[in-house]
Design a protein around this motif. Structure first.
Motif, PDB file in Angstrom:
ATOM      1  N   GLN A  95      16.870   9.273   4.549  1.00 29.57           N
ATOM      2  CA  GLN A  95      16.646   7.834   4.435  1.00 29.57           C
ATOM      3  C   GLN A  95      17.335   7.236   3.206  1.00 29.57           C
ATOM      4  OE1 GLN A  95      12.491   6.765   4.941  1.00 29.57           O
ATOM      5  NE2 GLN A  95      12.183   8.396   6.425  1.00 29.57           N
TER       6      GLN A  95
ATOM      7  N   ARG B 265      14.806  -5.093  10.521  1.00 31.15           N
ATOM      8  CA  ARG B 265      14.402  -3.693  10.465  1.00 31.15           C
ATOM      9  C   ARG B 265      13.165  -3.436  11.321  1.00 31.15           C
ATOM     10  NH1 ARG B 265      12.825  -0.144   5.049  1.00 31.15           N
ATOM     11  NH2 ARG B 265      12.908   1.898   6.052  1.00 31.15           N
TER      12      ARG B 265
ATOM     13  N   HIS C 238      14.130  -3.493  15.004  1.00 26.72           N
ATOM     14  CA  HIS C 238      14.872  -2.293  15.372  1.00 26.72           C
ATOM     15  C   HIS C 238      13.922  -1.124  15.646  1.00 26.72           C
ATOM     16  CE1 HIS C 238      18.092   0.683  15.468  1.00 26.72           C
ATOM     17  NE2 HIS C 238      17.404   1.409  14.601  1.00 26.72           N
ATOM     18  N   VAL C 239      12.837  -1.073  14.879  1.00 28.32           N
ATOM     19  CA  VAL C 239      11.886   0.036  15.015  1.00 28.32           C
ATOM     20  C   VAL C 239      10.997  -0.133  16.241  1.00 28.32           C
ATOM     21  CG1 VAL C 239       9.885   1.159  13.956  1.00 28.32           C
ATOM     22  CG2 VAL C 239      11.884   0.578  12.565  1.00 28.32           C
TER      23      VAL C 239
ATOM     24  N   ARG D  25       8.225   4.236   6.437  1.00 27.10           N
ATOM     25  CA  ARG D  25       8.157   2.799   6.726  1.00 27.10           C
ATOM     26  C   ARG D  25       8.165   2.522   8.226  1.00 27.10           C
ATOM     27  NH1 ARG D  25       5.702  -0.521   3.593  1.00 27.10           N
ATOM     28  NH2 ARG D  25       6.314  -2.680   3.871  1.00 27.10           N
ATOM     29  N   GLU D  26       8.963   3.289   8.977  1.00 28.11           N
ATOM     30  CA  GLU D  26       9.037   3.072  10.412  1.00 28.11           C
ATOM     31  C   GLU D  26       7.673   3.314  11.063  1.00 28.11           C
ATOM     32  OE1 GLU D  26      11.258   4.628   8.607  1.00 28.11           O
ATOM     33  OE2 GLU D  26      12.951   3.238   8.859  1.00 28.11           O
ATOM     34  N   GLN D  27       6.937   4.308  10.554  1.00 28.65           N
ATOM     35  CA  GLN D  27       5.603   4.567  11.095  1.00 28.65           C
ATOM     36  C   GLN D  27       4.621   3.468  10.713  1.00 28.65           C
ATOM     37  OE1 GLN D  27       3.972   8.516  10.557  1.00 28.65           O
ATOM     38  NE2 GLN D  27       5.985   9.474  10.757  1.00 28.65           N
TER      39      GLN D  27
ATOM     40  N   TYR E 298       5.405   0.322  10.566  1.00 25.81           N
ATOM     41  CA  TYR E 298       5.638  -0.735  11.547  1.00 25.81           C
ATOM     42  C   TYR E 298       5.010  -0.383  12.887  1.00 25.81           C
ATOM     43  CZ  TYR E 298       9.132  -2.225   8.117  1.00 25.81           C
ATOM     44  OH  TYR E 298       9.761  -2.624   6.961  1.00 25.81           O
ATOM     45  N   ASN E 299       5.046   0.886  13.244  1.00 23.91           N
ATOM     46  CA  ASN E 299       4.420   1.321  14.492  1.00 23.91           C
ATOM     47  C   ASN E 299       2.911   1.072  14.445  1.00 23.91           C
ATOM     48  OD1 ASN E 299       3.942   2.520  16.989  1.00 23.91           O
ATOM     49  ND2 ASN E 299       3.883   4.583  16.152  1.00 23.91           N
TER      50      ASN E 299
END
Length: 367
Positions: free
Chosen positions: A46, A170, A173-174, A251-253, A255-256
């Protein structure tokens, strides 16, 4: 573009919203990170390949060596320098390191929280940083309004409020391929380190006050303290089965988790500008927020946000109200919150405003 940080992890705002964003959208800039704490709690995957990182620690002499090297290379390549300082102690060490290097004119210092909430030693360091920096930004109107008036008068137009923003691109995108889960309970999410200022214990008390047959779950996303105080308090209050502790997640998690939740909730007692609140709203969540100036700044003009005093019964009443609301009605409320964030708190808008300051600094470099 030199960024000064103590450390970086999955949720470090300046790393995510400054370095990563500008690395992607400002290809003419070389991004350089000077770490004044040597701590990188993030997978190498990352970290952009072209990001230059100096692990200097707190020693001003080591920081000075890095700055001299960067300045020499910039001169050879005929590039201007902008130094953006984000951390209190790291910024002060960097200013010490700059003595005699003629770099202070290249600096901008950002205040990411609210001055009255700082400890005494951090107040002193912050005041010195503000006086030494060429430009200063406060990340919220509240942060600016509560900074000492005398210092603001001394800085004049060189010190302004410039609100942080949400990285819509961002998040989109996720979550683009995600489908919302159909739960038989209402999911309330809170993204914050489990520290006293964020006041998770209040939410435990609220949860304990709710009827046991109310199908709700609180999700606490953030690093716990070494003694797991909130987890133990939840056990004591007999609500541990209604709380999910995720710890620190990518960070992606985050957002999930936001996308899969129903309501954003924050009982924080102090903020700079609450980006996680805005991210939750952008993901379509109505919000219940504590009555502090920073929350009023982002939500008092939006009907998707309920701002409540620290009274347990009022929070319980609002939670029940949202629980009883029809699903489509709750989602429409969230959609209005999302539109509000897009119109007032986009990251693109934030960087366009920073570009003006950076441009003035570059012109100063040339002179």
């Amino acid at each position: 573009m030199i960024t000064i940080l103590d450390s970086i992890n999955q949720t470090t705002m300046p790393y995510n919203e400054f370095i990563l964003y500008r690395n992607k959208h400002y290809k003419e800039e070389q991004q350089v990170l000077i770490l004044t704490g040597n701590e990188i709690v993030i997978p190498e995957s990352q970290i952009p390949d072209d990001l230059i990182i100096y692990k200097c620690g707190k020693n001003p002499f080591v920081i000075r060596t890095a700055l001299k090297e960067i300045k020499k290379k910039a001169k050879q390549d005929k590039q201007e320098i902008v130094i953006h300082l984000h951390s209190i102690r790291g910024a002060f060490s960097t200013f010490l390191a700059m003595i005699g290097l003629e770099l202070r004119k290249c600096t901008i210092y950002s205040i990411h929280s609210t001055f009255p909430g700082f400890r005494l030693h951090n107040k002193l360091f912050c005041l010195m940083n503000v006086l030494l920096a060429n430009n200063v930004t406060c990340v919220s109107n509240t942060s600016y309004s509560r900074f000492p008036s005398l210092v603001k008068r001394l800085k004049g137009k060189k010190m302004i409020a410039l609100q942080n923003g949400v990285n819509e691109e961002r998040i989109d995108h996720v979550v683009v391929n995600y489908k919302r889960l159909e739960n038989d309970f209402l999911r309330f999410v809170y993204v914050a380190r489990l520290i006293p200022l964020k006041n998770h214990s209040f939410l435990v008390d609220v949860l304990a006050d709710l009827p046991r047959d109310l199908k709700v779950k609180f999700v606490f996303i953030g690093l716990e303290d070494s003694e797991n105080r909130i987890r133990k308090y939840a056990v004591e209050k007999s609500v541990i089965d209604r709380i999910e502790f995720t710890g620190l997640v990518p960070r992606e998690q985050v957002y999930n988790h936001l996308f899969q939740s129903d309501v954003y909730i924050s009982s924080s007692t102090l903020e700079g500008l609450p980006i996680s609140v805005l991210e939750g709203m952008y993901c379509g969540l109505p919000a219940i927020l504590s009555d502090i100036p920073q929350h009023r700044e982002v939500g008092e003009n939006c009907d998707a946000v309920s701002i409540l005093p620290f009274i347990i019964k009022e929070w319980a009443k609002k939670i029940i109200e949202l629980y009883d609301m029809k699903k489509d009605e709750r989602r429409m409320l969230g959609i209005r919150g999302r539109k509000y964030v897009v119109n007032h708190f986009s990251l693109k808008r934030m960087h366009e405003n920073y570009d003006i300051i950076y441009s003035d600094i570059r012109i100063s470099n040339v002179k």
